[in-house]
Scaffold this motif. Structure first.
Motif, mmCIF file in Angstrom:
data_model
loop_
_atom_site.group_PDB
_atom_site.id
_atom_site.type_symbol
_atom_site.label_atom_id
_atom_site.label_comp_id
_atom_site.label_asym_id
_atom_site.label_seq_id
_atom_site.Cartn_x
_atom_site.Cartn_y
_atom_site.Cartn_z
ATOM 1 N N ASN A 51 0.814 -1.231 0.000
ATOM 2 C CA ASN A 51 0.000 0.000 0.000
ATOM 3 C C ASN A 51 0.838 1.267 0.000
ATOM 4 O O ASN A 51 0.361 2.318 -0.420
ATOM 5 C CB ASN A 51 -0.927 0.034 1.227
ATOM 6 C CG ASN A 51 -2.108 -0.893 1.075
ATOM 7 O OD1 ASN A 51 -2.478 -1.248 -0.036
ATOM 8 N ND2 ASN A 51 -2.696 -1.296 2.193
ATOM 9 N N GLN A 52 2.050 1.173 0.520
ATOM 10 C CA GLN A 52 2.909 2.361 0.580
ATOM 11 C C GLN A 52 3.860 2.444 -0.612
ATOM 12 O O GLN A 52 4.650 3.379 -0.707
ATOM 13 C CB GLN A 52 3.723 2.377 1.883
ATOM 14 C CG GLN A 52 2.972 2.898 3.100
ATOM 15 C CD GLN A 52 1.924 1.912 3.582
ATOM 16 O OE1 GLN A 52 2.135 0.709 3.562
ATOM 17 N NE2 GLN A 52 0.774 2.415 4.004
ATOM 18 N N ALA A 53 3.806 1.456 -1.517
ATOM 19 C CA ALA A 53 4.654 1.507 -2.711
ATOM 20 C C ALA A 53 3.977 2.382 -3.757
ATOM 21 O O ALA A 53 2.748 2.451 -3.820
ATOM 22 C CB ALA A 53 4.880 0.101 -3.255
ATOM 23 N N GLY A 54 4.776 3.067 -4.549
ATOM 24 C CA GLY A 54 4.213 3.959 -5.560
ATOM 25 C C GLY A 54 4.938 3.812 -6.883
ATOM 26 O O GLY A 54 5.790 2.922 -7.028
ATOM 27 N N PRO A 55 4.610 4.673 -7.842
ATOM 28 C CA PRO A 55 5.233 4.607 -9.171
ATOM 29 C C PRO A 55 6.761 4.659 -9.107
ATOM 30 O O PRO A 55 7.443 4.050 -9.931
ATOM 31 C CB PRO A 55 4.689 5.846 -9.890
ATOM 32 C CG PRO A 55 3.462 6.233 -9.148
ATOM 33 C CD PRO A 55 3.638 5.776 -7.737
ATOM 34 N N THR A 88 -0.735 -8.310 2.592
ATOM 35 C CA THR A 88 -0.853 -6.853 2.742
ATOM 36 C C THR A 88 -1.956 -6.511 3.728
ATOM 37 O O THR A 88 -3.117 -6.889 3.516
ATOM 38 C CB THR A 88 -1.126 -6.196 1.369
ATOM 39 O OG1 THR A 88 -0.083 -6.565 0.463
ATOM 40 C CG2 THR A 88 -1.165 -4.673 1.488
ATOM 41 N N GLY A 89 -1.563 -5.849 4.818
ATOM 42 C CA GLY A 89 -2.544 -5.384 5.795
ATOM 43 C C GLY A 89 -3.151 -6.512 6.592
ATOM 44 O O GLY A 89 -2.759 -7.682 6.487
ATOM 45 N N SER A 90 -4.130 -6.150 7.393
ATOM 46 C CA SER A 90 -4.709 -7.053 8.379
ATOM 47 C C SER A 90 -5.416 -8.247 7.739
ATOM 48 O O SER A 90 -5.112 -9.413 8.054
ATOM 49 C CB SER A 90 -5.645 -6.222 9.265
ATOM 50 O OG SER A 90 -6.502 -7.038 9.952
ATOM 51 N N ASP A 91 -6.329 -8.025 6.819
ATOM 52 C CA ASP A 91 -7.017 -9.146 6.171
ATOM 53 C C ASP A 91 -6.061 -9.970 5.318
ATOM 54 O O ASP A 91 -6.308 -11.163 5.078
ATOM 55 C CB ASP A 91 -8.186 -8.646 5.298
ATOM 56 C CG ASP A 91 -9.436 -8.361 6.120
ATOM 57 O OD1 ASP A 91 -9.406 -8.592 7.346
ATOM 58 O OD2 ASP A 91 -10.437 -7.896 5.533
ATOM 59 N N GLY A 92 -4.987 -9.353 4.869
ATOM 60 C CA GLY A 92 -3.983 -10.077 4.079
ATOM 61 C C GLY A 92 -3.064 -10.924 4.935
ATOM 62 O O GLY A 92 -2.245 -11.673 4.406
ATOM 63 N N GLY A 93 -3.183 -10.794 6.262
ATOM 64 C CA GLY A 93 -2.371 -11.613 7.164
ATOM 65 C C GLY A 93 -0.956 -11.104 7.347
ATOM 66 O O GLY A 93 -0.076 -11.839 7.797
ATOM 67 N N GLN A 94 -0.720 -9.833 7.012
ATOM 68 C CA GLN A 94 0.636 -9.289 7.173
ATOM 69 C C GLN A 94 0.969 -9.146 8.656
ATOM 70 O O GLN A 94 0.169 -8.608 9.428
ATOM 71 C CB GLN A 94 0.736 -7.925 6.480
ATOM 72 C CG GLN A 94 2.149 -7.366 6.470
ATOM 73 C CD GLN A 94 2.264 -6.076 5.670
ATOM 74 O OE1 GLN A 94 1.274 -5.538 5.171
ATOM 75 N NE2 GLN A 94 3.476 -5.576 5.553
ATOM 76 N N THR A 95 2.127 -9.645 9.043
ATOM 77 C CA THR A 95 2.556 -9.551 10.442
ATOM 78 C C THR A 95 3.819 -8.712 10.595
ATOM 79 O O THR A 95 4.074 -8.167 11.660
ATOM 80 C CB THR A 95 2.799 -10.946 11.055
ATOM 81 O OG1 THR A 95 3.783 -11.620 10.279
ATOM 82 C CG2 THR A 95 1.520 -11.770 11.078
ATOM 83 N N ILE A 96 4.629 -8.641 9.541
ATOM 84 C CA ILE A 96 5.835 -7.804 9.563
ATOM 85 C C ILE A 96 5.589 -6.648 8.594
ATOM 86 O O ILE A 96 5.424 -6.875 7.383
ATOM 87 C CB ILE A 96 7.081 -8.611 9.130
ATOM 88 C CG1 ILE A 96 7.312 -9.823 10.035
ATOM 89 C CG2 ILE A 96 8.309 -7.693 9.088
ATOM 90 C CD1 ILE A 96 7.854 -9.531 11.406
#
Ligand code: 5GP
Ligand code: ZN
Length: 116
Positions: A51-55, A88-96
């Motif tokens: 989510n924080q990656a961009g062009p 990615t994120g909470s529903d994506g299961g990201q822990t780090i």
């Protein structure tokens, strides 16, 4: 990011079984492998998630995929196949919360995924 484990691994301040590194990325074995081959590819730069990656990160993201492909070949799972995952994120299961790509292989990886 002092408190980020993957930043610390990239900086050589925390131990990891490193397989590959260059100016942009570092790749190492996952500490709790979910498959016979379970590797992580992370940018050296602290990006919290996709989510924080961009062009401006387009080349970096492409590089991560090509490094993953190279490692799959090197680890002998290119022919049998493998799964690449970016949680990615909470529903994506990201822990780090430092962007990373999982490479999973060496056995048939279940899909579709089961509900938690
Ligand atoms: P996520 O759930 O954020 O997509 O994945 C984080 C992954 O990092 C997990 O598979 C977890 O086992 C792995 N991991 C967490 N801490 C460490 C560590 O200190 N060293 C290594 N090598 N892997 C870690
Ligand atoms: Zn970090």
């Amino acid at each position: 990011m002092d408190s980020c484990i993957f930043c610390n691994i990239a900086a050589g301040l925390s131990p990891a079984r490193i397989l590959y590194q260059d100016a942009q990325v570092i790749a190492f074995h996952d500490i709790r492998p979910l498959a016979p081959v379970h590797l992580l590819v992370a940018p050296r730069q602290h990006i919290e998630s996709l989510n924080q990656a961009g062009p401006q990160d387009e080349a970096l993201l492409g590089h991560m995929l090509l490094v993953a492909r190279q490692l799959a070949q090197q680890e002998g799972i290119a022919q049998s196949g493998y799964r690449l995952v970016i949680n990615t994120g909470s529903d994506g299961g990201q822990t780090i919360f430092h962007l990373h790509l999982h490479i999973l292989g060496g056995k048939r990886i279940a899909y579709p995924l089961r509900d938690l």
